[in-house]
Each structure stands twice: as structure tokens, then as C-alpha cells.
Design a protein around this motif. Structure first.
Motif, PDB file in Angstrom:
ATOM      1  N   GLN A 190       0.816  -1.211   0.000  1.00 42.14           N
ATOM      2  CA  GLN A 190       0.000   0.000   0.000  1.00 42.14           C
ATOM      3  C   GLN A 190       0.851   1.262   0.000  1.00 42.14           C
ATOM      4  OE1 GLN A 190      -2.920  -0.278  -1.090  1.00 42.14           O
ATOM      5  NE2 GLN A 190      -4.318   0.035   0.629  1.00 42.14           N
ATOM      6  N   SER A 191       1.953   1.228   0.721  1.00 42.90           N
ATOM      7  CA  SER A 191       2.827   2.402   0.786  1.00 42.90           C
ATOM      8  C   SER A 191       3.847   2.426  -0.341  1.00 42.90           C
ATOM      9  CB  SER A 191       3.545   2.435   2.137  1.00 42.90           C
ATOM     10  OG  SER A 191       4.387   1.296   2.289  1.00 42.90           O
ATOM     11  N   ARG A 192       3.792   1.412  -1.200  1.00 43.82           N
ATOM     12  CA  ARG A 192       4.723   1.260  -2.326  1.00 43.82           C
ATOM     13  C   ARG A 192       6.166   1.194  -1.844  1.00 43.82           C
ATOM     14  NH1 ARG A 192       0.313   0.348  -3.915  1.00 43.82           N
ATOM     15  NH2 ARG A 192      -0.613   1.037  -5.900  1.00 43.82           N
ATOM     16  N   ASN A 193       6.357   0.521  -0.725  1.00 42.01           N
ATOM     17  CA  ASN A 193       7.703   0.270  -0.223  1.00 42.01           C
ATOM     18  C   ASN A 193       8.240  -0.971  -0.925  1.00 42.01           C
ATOM     19  OD1 ASN A 193      10.047   0.351   1.295  1.00 42.01           O
ATOM     20  ND2 ASN A 193       9.117  -0.556   3.119  1.00 42.01           N
ATOM     21  N   SER A 213      -5.693   3.169  -4.297  1.00 46.92           N
ATOM     22  CA  SER A 213      -4.768   4.222  -3.866  1.00 46.92           C
ATOM     23  C   SER A 213      -4.249   5.032  -5.046  1.00 46.92           C
ATOM     24  CB  SER A 213      -3.587   3.606  -3.121  1.00 46.92           C
ATOM     25  OG  SER A 213      -2.751   2.882  -4.015  1.00 46.92           O
ATOM     26  N   GLN A 214      -4.210   4.386  -6.235  1.00 44.29           N
ATOM     27  CA  GLN A 214      -3.729   5.017  -7.465  1.00 44.29           C
ATOM     28  C   GLN A 214      -2.281   5.504  -7.344  1.00 44.29           C
ATOM     29  OE1 GLN A 214      -6.487   7.924  -9.048  1.00 44.29           O
ATOM     30  NE2 GLN A 214      -8.165   6.456  -9.111  1.00 44.29           N
ATOM     31  N   GLN A 215      -1.547   4.970  -6.375  1.00 43.78           N
ATOM     32  CA  GLN A 215      -0.135   5.310  -6.261  1.00 43.78           C
ATOM     33  C   GLN A 215       0.662   4.508  -7.284  1.00 43.78           C
ATOM     34  OE1 GLN A 215       1.629   5.529  -2.297  1.00 43.78           O
ATOM     35  NE2 GLN A 215      -0.396   5.263  -1.403  1.00 43.78           N
ATOM     36  N   PRO A 216       1.704   5.090  -7.861  1.00 37.22           N
ATOM     37  CA  PRO A 216       2.494   4.373  -8.867  1.00 37.22           C
ATOM     38  C   PRO A 216       3.342   3.264  -8.246  1.00 37.22           C
ATOM     39  CG  PRO A 216       3.490   6.497  -8.381  1.00 37.22           C
ATOM     40  CD  PRO A 216       2.175   6.480  -7.665  1.00 37.22           C
ATOM     41  N   GLN A 241      -0.827   2.171 -13.228  1.00 32.81           N
ATOM     42  CA  GLN A 241      -0.048   2.603 -12.074  1.00 32.81           C
ATOM     43  C   GLN A 241       1.391   2.094 -12.127  1.00 32.81           C
ATOM     44  OE1 GLN A 241      -4.030   1.940  -9.480  1.00 32.81           O
ATOM     45  NE2 GLN A 241      -2.159   1.868  -8.274  1.00 32.81           N
TER      46      GLN A 241
END
Length: 420
Positions: A190-193, A213-216, A241
Motif C-alpha cells: 500500500q505504501s509502495r515500499n 490508492s492510485q499510487q504508482p 499505475q
């Protein structure tokens, strides 16, 4: 891959998952749901400490017997003669050591459990070498077809089920890469870690949450989805994404993997173990056992190696990646004295992703709020999370369409106007 065996670390993780899942079933009245619902089977209602090898089993004598039976059945260790020793040991690490020794002495086959056509738990034994061969095949898919070396696996699917076992137990041991599991893995995704070479193991419900979340995604991250159809729009959103690849795996606990694809508008490619049977779209030939295997879905064949699933044969529906049987749930609810008749079905896409129930009360004078509370309490105590209707609508007759057939109903009203 003859002679390949699970590492001690992986054996411990699988046993942890089995114990946590069984404890949750044994203590339904006190079990706490975990978000996302029912996917993190690595965390029990009594969370296991970080040093799980030294963790004592927090269970009474009857529960411990059930836990030992679950582990014995999963690893098929009865023929080793060591299964009784599970009850004498007190830590998960000792159980893992005993299972490892039993696998050296006896069968290494695995028995998974799923819901069959009646919704009751169904044993699905799998040959160990077939499981290893399938995991090795997908290792080659990543290496040769995707040209994507896997460096780390983030497991959002429980490893006591066949899909999670193949990709978060067998595959990482074959690749000799680390695995991050459960809530920690979900938080990292979720945090793109994430980093190049990460493989994320999920299923449609969890991928939908990730897409919101639409985060890349960082470049070079790969995903796998299974347990049910994944909405093509979700896959397209994830690709937008930046997810490098998202493989869909089609299969079941009874069969293991049957096919895979990367593009949602393309058919599934049949795995090498299987062969189409001329004139049949409901069975496959297992080239290992030379037996015909019944399927949960009918197939539409493009050719002898490519197919589209065309609807389930056992009336199961998917809720958060879990098979549920609305007819069986309705039958259970129908036994309650407060209910005269009931229908259960999946919510429409606009309403949500869970089950709903339309109820004809046995006592028309009982208030809806009181009856709703009684039903919710009963469901909490007697049904698994995915089986519980999340909305109850009340009326004096079940919704029917103009042809007299069972029909849908709106959650916004208790009237009896059917949805055609």
C-alpha cells in the motif's frame, strides 16, 4: 526437481498458518476480523510472537487435538507413525521439526481443503511432485517469458491454501528468495515500499484495494492473482499505475493450476500437466495420473491449448477470494425460528462485494431493527466472514420477476419491486 523439500522456515510458516486458521474456526464467537477480511490467515486471534519457533501453543487439550489433526491431515504424516508426538510437543518449532522428520519417513504429499458442491470442507490431496513441477514451471515463466528475475515475494494470500502454498511457500524456496507475509506485506504494498524484482501474491479483492490508492508502482514489480476472476478494469488500472506484469492463474484446490494469462482479452494457456478431452468441456486429462479430472467451470476452447472459463458448475460464488454457497447459507438461515423464508445472493457491483439476504419474518409484528440485530449476531457466531450477509431486507414475499423466477432486490428499499 526430484528430492526438493521445503525449508524449515517455510514449514514453520505453513504450520503457523494452519494453527491460526484452525483457532479462528474453533473460536468463532471471539475471533476478530482483520482487514482486509479473512485474507491474513497468518495472524490468529491470539497473534503469534515474532519468534514463532519458540511460541507455545495457546490452546486447551481439545483445541490442541484439533490443531494436531489439522497439521497431520495437511502433511499426510500418519503413515510415518509420528503423528501422536505432536500432542507431546509444546512449541511450533518442535512441530515443524516433527513434520520435517515425518516427511523423510513417509509421504510428502499435501492435502488442501476447500468447499465442495455442498459447501462442506472437502479434502483435496495433491501429489508432492506435481506441486513442485507446477512451481518450477512458473519459475521458468518469470525467467524466460517475462524475463523478470524475482528477488523477493510479498504474500497477501494465506499459505495453507493451494494458491498461497504454491507461490508463497514452494516458489520462494525454489528461488531461494525471502518472503514478507500478512499485514506487513500489505502495508508495504500500500505504501509502495517496493523494489524491482518484487513479486506480489494477491487475489481479486486485495488487488482492488491496492488499485484504489492510485499510487504508482516502482519499475520491475510483478503481481499474480488467482482464486477467482479479476475485473479487467482493475488489472488495467494497476498497469496504468506501473505494475510491470499481472499474471492471472486459473485453477482450484482439486486440480492445482490449470492455466495462466497476462492479457485479460486473451484466453488462458493450459499448463503442461493437462490435456483437453475431445468433445468435453467439463473435464481435463491429467497427464501424470492419466485420469480425467472434473472441473468446477465449463470451458470454451480456442484450440487444444487455450481456453476461456464459462461459468461455475457447483453454484459457488466468490467473496473476497473465497468460495461461498448462497443456497447453503439460505438453508441454514431458514432453520431459525425468526425466519419464515429467506433468499441470499451476491450484492450488485454498485452495492458492494458481499452477500445480502431478503427475509420474510415469521412474526410480522417484530421490529426490523430487532430482527436485524438477532440475525447479525447469529451470523457472527455461526458463519465465516465471507459467508455473512452484510445487508438484510425484509418483506412479505420473496422478490420474483414477471416470469415468477427469483429476482434481485434493491438495498435502498424494502418494497417488492423486482430487478429484472
Amino acid at each position: 526437481m526430484q528430492g526438493f523439500e521445503l525449508s524449515e522456515t517455510t514449514l514453520l510458516e505453513v504450520i503457523k498458518a494452519l494453527v491460526a486458521d484452525e483457532l479462528k474456526a474453533l473460536r468463532p464467537a471471539t475471533a476478530q476480523d482483520i482487514f482486509p477480511e479473512d485474507w491474513d490467515k497468518h495472524t490468529s486471534i491470539h497473534p503469534l510472537p515474532a519468534d514463532s519457533k519458540q511460541a507455545s501453543l495457546q490452546a486447551d487439550s481439545l483445541e490442541k487435538l484439533a490443531l494436531a489433526t489439522r497439521v497431520t491431515d495437511f502433511f499426510q504424516i500418519r503413515e510415518s507413525g509420528l503423528e501422536d508426538y505432536l500432542l507431546r510437543h509444546k512449541t511450533l518449532g518442535q512441530w515443524a521439526e516433527l513434520v520435517a522428520e515425518a516427511r523423510k519417513r513417509g509421504t510428502r504429499n499435501i492435502t488442501f481443503y476447500t468447499s465442495g458442491s455442498t459447501g462442506q470442507p472437502k479434502a483435496c490431496p495433491q501429489e508432492w511432485q506435481s506441486l513442485v513441477t507446477e512451481a518450477e514451471y512458473f519459475r521458468q515463466v518469470f525467467t524466460q517469458k517475462l524475463q523478470q528475475p524475482i528477488q523477493r515475494i510479498l504474500a497477501l494470500s494465506p499459505c495453507q491454501h493451494i494458491y498461497g502454498f504454491l507461490f508463497s511457500a514452494l516458489l520462494p524456496d525454489l528461488l531461494d528468495v525471502p518472503v514478507i507475509r500478512g499485514t506487513r506485506a500489505f502495508s508495504w504494498v500500500q505504501s509502495r515500499n517496493l523494489q524491482a524484482g518484487d513479486l506480489v501474491i494477491g487475489f481479486p479483492f486485495i488487488w482492488k484495494q491496492i488499485s484504489r490508492s492510485q499510487q504508482p508502482f516502482p519499475a520491475g514489480v510483478v503481481g499474480i492473482t488467482s482464486t477467482g476472476p479479476c475485473d479487467p478494469q482493475i488489472i488495467q488500472q494497476l498497469q496504468q499505475q506501473g505494475l510491470s506484469h499481472l499474471l492471472e492463474i486459473y485453477g482450484s484446490s482439486e486440480t492445482g493450476g490449470l492455466g495462466w494469462r497476462e492479457q485479460t482479452d486473451q484466453p488462458f494457456e493450459l499448463l503442461p500437466r493437462w490435456q483437453a478431452v475431445e468433445g468435453r468441456d467439463d473435464v481435463l486429462l491429467d497427464l501424470v495420473s492419466r485420469q480425467q479430472q472434473p472441473l468446477n467451470d465449463q470451458f470454451h476452447w480456442q484450440d487444444n491449448h487455450h481456453f476461456y472459463p464459462a461459468g461455475r458448475l457447483d453454484q459457488a460464488l466468490q467473496v473476497a477470494g473465497i468460495n461461498v454457497f448462497p443456497a447453503r447459507i439460505a438453508e441454514q438461515l431458514r432453520q431459525l425460528p425468526q425466519i419464515q423464508e429467506v433468499a441470499v445472493r451476491l450484492m450488485s457491483p454498485a452495492e458492494g462485494e458481499r452477500l445480502k439476504a431478503f427475509v420474510i419474518p415469521a412474526d410480522p409484528q417484530q421490529s426490523e431493527s430487532e430482527l436485524r440485530q438477532q440475525l447479525q449476531t447469529w451470523c457472527q457466531q455461526n458463519l465465516k466472514t465471507a459467508e455473512r450477509p452484510q445487508a438484510f431486507t425484509f418483506g412479505n414475499q420473496l422478490p420474483r420477476n414477471s416470469l415468477g423466477k427469483a429476482s434481485d432486490w434493491s438495498l435502498q428499499t424494502s418494497n417488492l419491486t423486482p430487478t429484472e
